[in-house]
Design an enzyme around this catalytic site. Structure first.
Site, PDB file in Angstrom:
ATOM      1  N   GLY A 180       0.826  -1.160   0.018  1.00 32.29           N
ATOM      2  CA  GLY A 180       0.074  -0.068  -0.027  1.00 32.29           C
ATOM      3  C   GLY A 180       1.062   1.458   0.042  1.00 32.29           C
ATOM      4  CD  GLN A 185       3.132   5.754   2.780  1.00 30.36           C
ATOM      5  OE1 GLN A 185       2.335   5.180   2.437  1.00 30.36           O
ATOM      6  NE2 GLN A 185       4.375   5.306   3.391  1.00 30.36           N
ATOM      7  CB  CYS A 202       5.405   2.266   7.438  1.00 33.02           C
ATOM      8  SG  CYS A 202       4.812   3.856   6.875  1.00 33.02           S
ATOM      9  CG  LEU A 203       6.864   1.150   1.413  1.00 35.79           C
ATOM     10  CD1 LEU A 203       5.892   1.659  -0.057  1.00 35.79           C
ATOM     11  CD2 LEU A 203       8.006   0.409   1.025  1.00 35.79           C
ATOM     12  CG  HIS A 226      -0.375   0.908   6.900  1.00 31.42           C
ATOM     13  ND1 HIS A 226       0.580   0.695   7.992  1.00 31.42           N
ATOM     14  CD2 HIS A 226       0.302   1.869   6.334  1.00 31.42           C
ATOM     15  CE1 HIS A 226       1.865   1.196   7.903  1.00 31.42           C
ATOM     16  NE2 HIS A 226       1.718   1.816   6.656  1.00 31.42           N
ATOM     17  CD  GLU A 227      -0.669   2.263   2.849  1.00 32.38           C
ATOM     18  OE1 GLU A 227      -0.540   3.691   2.575  1.00 32.38           O
ATOM     19  OE2 GLU A 227      -0.130   1.554   3.085  1.00 32.38           O
ATOM     20  CG  HIS A 274       0.309   6.715   5.848  1.00 29.72           C
ATOM     21  ND1 HIS A 274       1.504   7.436   6.325  1.00 29.72           N
ATOM     22  CD2 HIS A 274       0.751   5.585   5.596  1.00 29.72           C
ATOM     23  CE1 HIS A 274       2.465   6.318   6.346  1.00 29.72           C
ATOM     24  NE2 HIS A 274       1.952   5.045   5.736  1.00 29.72           N
TER      25      HIS A 274
END
Length: 182
Positions: free
Chosen positions: A48, A53, A90-91, A132-133, A136
């Site tokens: 995701g 991000q 997480c990226l 999660h997304e 963000h």
């Protein structure tokens, strides 16, 4: 990421902590952004990616937890059910994983890339990724779920990511002297 022109923002960058703006009208720019985000997510082996991000303060996410690609605008969780705990990475916070308790099932309402209303029912990993997304988009990160003990364990790593994020904001001439000070 040279091909997409996008770059992952790291922990410590302000865009990751703000509330993303709703997309009022879906344009060619937005559709191109979605495609670039999806390509980047796959290249980085993510499941995701949210627009903040990559430095875009808009409510846009891409998700693929193995059951197909979702490209969504203005996603909102309208129902949660049950609970599960999963180890999440997480990226934007490379090298850190946190066990996060989330709903086991969710119903998400959003607009698809053609501006059509869409409702997605998800459970398990897919439900976790949507949560999660969408976190963000509200400025919330996995570290916000960490216990005090976990926060102490990752404190140095987070400080290093913040320094790296700050260093990347400096002009090239100042980066060289900043590297010496790190």
């Amino acid at each position: 990421m040279q091909e997409t022109g996008l770059k992952i923002k790291l922990f410590g960058e302000r865009v990751l902590r703000g509330k993303a703006r709703s997309v009022k009208e879906i344009t060619g720019y937005h559709q191109g952004l979605l495609s670039s985000m999806a390509r980047m997510m796959y290249e980085l082996n993510g499941v995701g990616l949210a627009a903040p991000q990559v430095g875009v303060n808009q409510a846009i996410i891409v998700v693929d937890a193995g059951s197909g690609l979702y490209k969504l605008f203005n996603p909102k969780i309208i129902k949660k059910q049950g609970s599960q705990s999963m180890e999440e990475g997480c990226l934007s916070i490379p090298g850190v994983s946190i066990k996060v308790k989330r709903a086991k099932k969710v119903i998400v309402k959003a607009l698809d890339e053609s501006a059509n209303p869409l409702t997605v029912e998800a459970e398990g990993l897919l439900a976790c990724v949507f949560q999660h997304e969408i976190d963000h988009l509200n400025g919330k990160l996995i570290v916000d779920y960490a216990s005090l003990f976990e926060k102490l364990k990752i404190k140095k790593k987070l400080a290093g990511l913040k320094r790296k994020a700050e260093n990347e904001k400096l002009p090239e001439s100042e980066r060289q002297s900043a590297k010496l000070q790190l």
